[in-house]
Design a protein around this motif. Structure first.
Motif, PDB file in Angstrom:
ATOM      1  N   LEU A   1      19.607  48.724  43.199  1.00 41.32           N
ATOM      2  CA  LEU A   1      20.783  49.596  42.526  1.00 41.32           C
ATOM      3  C   LEU A   1      20.144  50.518  41.625  1.00 41.32           C
ATOM      4  O   LEU A   1      20.646  51.892  41.397  1.00 41.32           O
ATOM      5  N   PHE A   2      19.389  50.211  40.594  1.00 40.48           N
ATOM      6  CA  PHE A   2      18.650  50.848  39.414  1.00 40.48           C
ATOM      7  C   PHE A   2      17.930  52.130  39.954  1.00 40.48           C
ATOM      8  O   PHE A   2      18.012  53.024  39.552  1.00 40.48           O
TER       9      PHE A   2
ATOM     10  N   SER B   1      17.592  57.852  41.537  1.00 44.61           N
ATOM     11  CA  SER B   1      17.207  58.992  42.406  1.00 44.61           C
ATOM     12  C   SER B   1      18.214  59.886  42.444  1.00 44.61           C
ATOM     13  O   SER B   1      18.068  61.086  43.138  1.00 44.61           O
ATOM     14  N   VAL B   2      19.559  59.541  42.160  1.00 46.32           N
ATOM     15  CA  VAL B   2      20.691  60.451  42.364  1.00 46.32           C
ATOM     16  C   VAL B   2      20.694  61.454  41.232  1.00 46.32           C
ATOM     17  O   VAL B   2      20.774  60.950  40.056  1.00 46.32           O
TER      18      VAL B   2
END
Length: 73
Positions: free
Chosen positions: A62-63, A68-69
């Protein structure tokens, strides 16, 4: 003391806050002595070991995804 049934000794050091918490829980358990309370806690409590590795892997994924978003600002 050599003829006593319980002849092993354990010593712990506590802060004032830890001692207050210890005494509060001892009263909640309705134990009159620290010895009785400690024997009760040790003999009646279960120890659970939880493997958190799968959750750490999900957290890492998740991290990495969140980093990356790019924000739409």
């Amino acid at each position: 003391m050599a003829n006593r049934f319980r002849n092993e000794r354990i010593e712990i050091k506590l802060t004032k806050e830890e001692k207050a918490l210890f005494e509060e829980k001892m009263k909640m358990a309705k134990c009159k002595t620290m010895n009785h309370f400690l024997r009760k806690v040790v003999s009646e409590s279960n120890i659970y070991v939880v493997d958190l590795q799968p959750f750490r892997e999900i957290q890492g994924s998740l991290f990495r995804y969140a980093n990356s978003v790019k924000p739409n600002c």
